[in-house]
Design a protein around this motif. Structure first.
Motif, PDB file in Angstrom:
ATOM      1  N   GLU A   1       0.821  -1.205   0.000  1.00 27.80           N
ATOM      2  CA  GLU A   1       0.000   0.000   0.000  1.00 27.80           C
ATOM      3  C   GLU A   1       0.868   1.274   0.000  1.00 27.80           C
ATOM      4  N   LEU A   2       2.017   1.214   0.677  1.00 33.05           N
ATOM      5  CA  LEU A   2       2.896   2.390   0.748  1.00 33.05           C
ATOM      6  C   LEU A   2       3.363   2.803  -0.642  1.00 33.05           C
TER       7      LEU A   2
ATOM      8  N   ARG B   1       1.872   1.868  -3.487  1.00 32.21           N
ATOM      9  CA  ARG B   1       0.683   2.254  -4.262  1.00 32.21           C
ATOM     10  C   ARG B   1       0.338   3.721  -4.024  1.00 32.21           C
ATOM     11  N   ARG B   2       0.394   4.127  -2.735  1.00 34.75           N
ATOM     12  CA  ARG B   2       0.069   5.517  -2.406  1.00 34.75           C
ATOM     13  C   ARG B   2       1.081   6.472  -3.037  1.00 34.75           C
ATOM     14  N   TYR B   3       2.364   6.062  -2.994  1.00 34.63           N
ATOM     15  CA  TYR B   3       3.402   6.916  -3.571  1.00 34.63           C
ATOM     16  C   TYR B   3       3.197   7.067  -5.083  1.00 34.63           C
TER      17      TYR B   3
ATOM     18  N   ALA C   1       0.393   6.771  -6.720  1.00 37.83           N
ATOM     19  CA  ALA C   1      -0.794   7.597  -6.958  1.00 37.83           C
ATOM     20  C   ALA C   1      -0.448   9.083  -6.808  1.00 37.83           C
ATOM     21  N   ALA C   2       0.402   9.389  -5.808  1.00 34.74           N
ATOM     22  CA  ALA C   2       0.775  10.792  -5.583  1.00 34.74           C
ATOM     23  C   ALA C   2       1.668  11.323  -6.707  1.00 34.74           C
TER      24      ALA C   2
ATOM     25  N   ALA D   1       8.534   7.467   1.758  1.00 33.97           N
ATOM     26  CA  ALA D   1       7.413   6.561   1.520  1.00 33.97           C
ATOM     27  C   ALA D   1       7.796   5.100   1.742  1.00 33.97           C
TER      28      ALA D   1
END
Lengths: 317, 212
Positions: free
Chosen positions: A87-88, A90-92, A94-95, A174
């Motif tokens: 998830e870490l 994935r979030r990075y 997306a950002a 991240a």
């Protein structure tokens, strides 16, 4: 209640309590639980025919296993950590949207390109490859991706270019693994130019019919099927053409154990284990997944041995 | 055990009569957890590697705990740690044997072992650690002290110190990348062995009296 009975109950409780505390402590400190197996986002992966094989008849590793047993040290050192921490990344990603790749060095049209632009340069292809890890396990994985050679020809390279360096994502804020200095971050890998141009060499964007999962190196990773897995840099952000052989992460961290070439070779052992055979992780066989002979160049000798004519592969391991 | 009269009541069998059985039950319970994991398919993509790692960790951990017993008794005055030292040592030996068997299972037999021992210090050191534990395991019964005499028995059991050190080195070499965990084990071991060196140098006569 008689005193004997009270004693008995007291001792019983102490016995159970001590055994539970001791056993629980031992298990807590030594058990490395596998991560919860991921269901594919679209359900497509589940629909891959169960008996899909590579051209040698090896069963494709199921999506659930291919996404729960990974070496991706930016997300942790355990085999299950990348899946747990995916998830870490994935979030990075997306950002960052859009993900970009910077072509530099001995390149005719250097620049930073969106991943979407790269996808427009050449058609994505489906390739089912064996992945042989230097740790003596292997999988068969159905990738989707762009032949790297097509991209390199598109950006053009100068006559000085002899090597290609791949740099993975660098985001210590991240990615927890990059906050320790165990390896020199960012992760760097490299190929000789002729290896990079070889038609087997792929920049993967998908796995099992899905967008590439984070723990497998989303959104874009190298796949060089005749070399040990660590050569295939994940989450690539920079592709640099160089005159000199790049200083690659593992060959710097442990030069005795990991060479620049890292061609799969059953005759050249790792200092700590034999490379003559490998355990195929395809979800069959229970405790004893099948151990099979390791093939020269991971079974791609017909395609790639010509790259190394006259080269001493013991010295250039 | 035939010399021991069966306890008339729970109180009749000395303090903490449940302690040793609890150590055995708790110490062997990870086997049940591993079996449960295997049954539930929770060992992951590479089950054998998981079990290999866990049995190795269990061996080193219980061995270090067995070396904690004497210092703990010294520091606290409690007597119970000394009474489970043997159990912890035997657990360590058992898990080390299981670790070796799993390794041989992974290798598909004994065929590759000679080459592994000769060419790979990582394997040599691990196997040597197990070999050094063997005499202690074989002479862990009460009768052995009498048969060998205390001094000889004690010398034999001091082989556990190099065995533990080699075990920690084996773990350190075996881990790729992040060495924090093997260093933690090595650090704990260094404290426990260092304490013994310190005590034998500066502990004076007290040592002799206490080491019984």
């Amino acid at each position: 209640m008689s005193s004997t009975r009270r004693e008995f109950l007291k001792y019983g409780a102490q016995f159970i309590g001590t055994a539970a505390a001791f056993g629980g402590g031992l298990t807590l400190l030594t058990r490395r639980a596998a991560p919860a197996q991921e269901l594919s986002a679209s359900g497509l992966a589940a629909e891959v025919p169960p008996h899909q094989t590579d051209e040698l008849g090896g069963l494709v590793t199921p999506f659930a296993l291919a996404t729960s047993y990974n070496n991706f040290y930016e997300l942790g050192w355990g085999k299950g950590d990348p899946a747990r921490q995916a998830e870490l990344l994935r979030r990075y990603i997306a950002a960052q949207e859009p993900w970009t790749v910077t072509f530099g060095g001995e390149v005719e049209r250097p620049g930073t390109y969106d991943l979407a632009a790269l996808l427009g340069w050449t058609d994505e292809q489906e390739r089912t490859y064996r992945l042989r890890c230097v740790e003596a396990w292997s999988m068969v994985l159905p990738w989707r991706g762009l032949p790297l050679g097509e991209l390199l020809r598109r950006v053009g390279y100068t006559s000085q270019a002899r090597y290609v360096q791949f740099t993975s994502v660098f985001a210590p804020d991240a990615l927890p693994g990059q906050r320790s200095s165990t390896l020199d971050w960012p992760y760097v890998e490299g190929l000789r130019l002729d290896e990079a141009l070889h038609p087997l060499t792929l920049l993967a964007t998908g796995l099992h019919g899905e967008a590439l999962p984070a723990q497998n190196g989303a959104p874009l990773r190298l796949v060089v099927p005749w070399k040990y897995g660590f050569k295939s840099a994940k989450s690539v952000t920079h592709i640099t053409l160089t005159r000199e052989q790049p200083a690659t992460t593992w060959s710097v961290a442990a030069p005795r154990e990991y060479g620049f070439y890292a061609n799969v070779n059953p005759q050249v052992d790792h200092p700590r284990w034999s490379q003559a055979s490998e355990r195929r992780l395809d979800g069959t066989g229970g405790l004893l997944a099948e151990r099979r002979e390791t093939l020269m160049f991971n079974g791609y000798a017909d395609e790639v041995s010509g790259l190394y004519t006259g080269q001493d592969l013991r010295r250039d391991f | 055990m035939s010399a021991v009269t069966p306890p008339r009541s729970a109180t009749g069998s000395g303090p903490l009569p449940w302690l040793k059985p609890a150590v055995w039950l708790g110490g062997l319970s990870p086997l049940a957890v591993m079996a449960l994991d295997a049954w539930a398919g929770a060992l992951g993509a590479h089950p054998l590697e998981r079990l290999l790692l866990q049995t190795g960790l269990l061996a080193l951990l219980t061995l270090i705990l067995s070396l904690l017993c004497t210092p703990l008794r010294q520091w606290t005055g409690w007597t119970w740690p000394a009474r489970i030292r043997r159990e912890l040592g035997l657990l360590a030996f058992g898990y080390a044997c299981a670790h070796l068997l799993l390794y041989l299972l992974d290798q598909g037999g004994l065929g590759g072992l000679p080459a592994d021992i000769a060419e790979r210090p990582f394997i040599t050191v691990g196997l040597l650690a197990l070999a050094l534990l063997l005499p202690a395991a074989l002479t862990s019964g009460k009768g052995s002290v009498r048969r060998l005499g205390f001094a000889r028995w004690q010398r034999l059991h001091r082989l556990v110190y190099p065995a533990a050190a080699l075990g920690a080195l084996h773990f350190y070499w075996g881990v790729k990348g992040d060495k924090a965990e093997p260093l933690l084990y090595a650090g704990a071991l260094a404290v426990l062995l260092g304490w013994r060196v310190w005590r034998s140098r500066f502990g004076g006569r007290r040592v002799k009296r206490d080491s019984k």
